[in-house]
Enzyme design. Structure first.
Site, PDB file in Angstrom:
ATOM      1  N   SER A 184       0.845  -1.202   0.000  1.00 17.68           N
ATOM      2  CA  SER A 184       0.000   0.000   0.000  1.00 17.68           C
ATOM      3  C   SER A 184       0.873   1.243   0.000  1.00 17.68           C
ATOM      4  O   SER A 184       1.885   1.293   0.699  1.00 17.68           O
ATOM      5  CB  SER A 184      -0.878   0.001   1.257  1.00 17.68           C
ATOM      6  OG  SER A 184      -1.383   1.301   1.500  1.00 17.68           O
ATOM      7  N   HIS A 189       2.275   5.337   5.248  1.00 17.80           N
ATOM      8  CA  HIS A 189       3.039   4.099   5.078  1.00 17.80           C
ATOM      9  C   HIS A 189       4.489   4.425   4.671  1.00 17.80           C
ATOM     10  O   HIS A 189       4.851   5.585   4.545  1.00 17.80           O
ATOM     11  CB  HIS A 189       2.346   3.176   4.073  1.00 17.80           C
ATOM     12  CG  HIS A 189       1.086   2.584   4.646  1.00 17.80           C
ATOM     13  ND1 HIS A 189       0.124   1.974   3.877  1.00 17.80           N
ATOM     14  CD2 HIS A 189       0.637   2.518   5.928  1.00 17.80           C
ATOM     15  CE1 HIS A 189      -0.858   1.555   4.669  1.00 17.80           C
ATOM     16  NE2 HIS A 189      -0.572   1.873   5.900  1.00 17.80           N
TER      17      HIS A 189
END
Ligand SMILES: Cc1ncc(COP(=O)(O)O)c(C=O)c1O
Length: 389
Positions: A184, A189
């Site tokens: 992702s 992230h």
């Protein structure tokens, strides 16, 4: 103790070049998936050392597509079982159900919050057709040990690596051990394009099906095997999970900085832990993740588990941290079986107990790790607030 700080999950997500490249795509008016995405897919697969990569519009889409391709290509039937840890993200789980497969839950371990191999072993039976691993916040179970256990059993492995891009186990990137690895690029992230995701595989047939199902079930993205006599050939079922070119342009540029990001986050993590342990208020309030011996983690957050006698204070601690500008998150979603959505679908019919997942939900949370060096002053304020109870 009353000093406010700005400590979000992620800071300065995009640099000047990321933005310039994104703007260039918009100015080119080629917004839909095209050459930049194809180029990024090649770069990504090369980076991880796998044969193929297929970009999609999110990590959730990467999981959805992997499960449907696994089901079709490997001939899974309705009701076949897929083992999944109870500490998972919602869209690690739902694709299994959406594909008519049956999730079988296992508890996790308390050292790194990953699925317990012993529990997986107990749940494997003739109906087990796949295991969906969730690599929690940059970590992993002993994946080589698991692969040995299932060798010859015809069980697929899908690695949900949405939280662990850049982590290596025994010098090999997580996400590249199983049949499918999903990633992702959501905000916060390891790298981000705002939204975005990727699937990697070494299997050519699966690769082609990923491309077909990503785009309506169409054969248009196939290099070969395309029906050339007709233009609109729908050769399987499908979704539309294509990414935008802008996301590919930004993520491609961020990938160049992944190693640098990992190094900085790792240094900041070590600094915070050391500072906490040297603090005058340190009474072993927190347990930190103990990664597997062979793991080189790529972090984006610093998770904690409160020791038993401090668990009652968790809500107070979080309220206090948030009040002083420190953003926090649960460890994925705790024990997912406690979520309302799990109750709607009656996912725990037998009322099984998952004590470690339960503890992680009760005692765990994480803060972000940033990609710039933490200043001493910030470190001091941060650790003061973490131990102010
Ligand atoms: C383990 C895991 N899987 C999947 C996802 C979904 O990724 P996305 O937000 O890109 O859809 C997340 C999201 O944070 C996640 O933590």
């Amino acid at each position: 103790m009353q000093t406010k700080i700005h400590y979000p999950l992620l800071e300065n997500a995009f640099d000047k070049k990321d933005i310039e490249l994104g703007v260039k795509v918009i100015k080119s008016k080629q917004l839909t998936m095209s050459n930049i995405t194809r180029n990024f897919e090649k770069k990504f697969s090369k980076y991880l050392g796998v044969k193929y990569a297929v970009m999609v519009n999110s990590g959730s889409s990467a999981n959805l597509l992997s499960i449907f391709v696994a089901k079709y290509s490997h001939k899974l039937k309705i009701g076949d079982e897929v083992i999944i840890p109870t500490v998972c993200w919602s869209t690690s789980l739902w694709p299994i159900i959406q594909a008519g497969l049956k999730p079988v839950f296992v508890d996790v371990n308390l050292t790194d919050y990953n699925a317990s191999i012993e529990e997986i072993k107990l749940r494997i039976n003739k109906k087990t057709k796949a295991i969906l691993l969730v690599h929690v916040l940059g970590t992993s179970l002993k994946i080589d040990k698991l692969l040995k256990i299932i060798r010859g059993k015809n069980i697929l492995v899908i690695e949900d690596t949405c939280e662990s891009l850049g982590s290596k186990y025994k010098k090999k990137y997580l996400g590249t051990y199983g049949n499918f690895g999903t990633f992702s690029f959501y905000y916060s992230h390891q790298i981000t394009s705002g939204e975005g995701g990727m699937i990697v595989t070494n299997n050519k047939k699966d690769y082609e099906l990923l491309k077909i199902m990503r785009a309506h079930g169409w054969d248009r993205d196939l290099e070969k095997n395309r029906i050339k006599t007709k233009k609109f050939n729908f050769i399987n079922m499908g979704f539309n999970l294509r990414p935008l070119e802008v996301s590919a342009a930004i993520a491609q540029n961020q990938l160049k900085r992944l190693k640098k990001f990992s190094k900085l986050r790792n240094q900041n993590r070590e600094k915070i832990i050391l500072k906490l342990k040297q603090h005058k208020n340190w009474k072993n309030q927190y347990k930190f993740v103990v990664p597997e011996k062979h793991l080189e983690p790529s972090w984006f957050g610093l998770p904690f588990l409160l020791k038993e006698k401090f668990v009652k204070k968790k809500n107070l601690i979080i309220k206090n941290l948030n009040k002083f500008g420190i953003e926090t998150r649960p460890i994925i979603s705790g024990n997912f079986l406690n979520q309302k959505a799990s109750k709607i679908y009656n996912l725990n019919k037998k009322k099984e107990k998952f004590p470690n997942a339960e503890y992680i939900e009760k005692a765990g949370f994480f803060i972000g790790l940033h990609t710039k060096k933490l200043k001493n002053k910030e470190l001091e304020i941060l650790t003061n607030h973490l131990l102010n109870f």
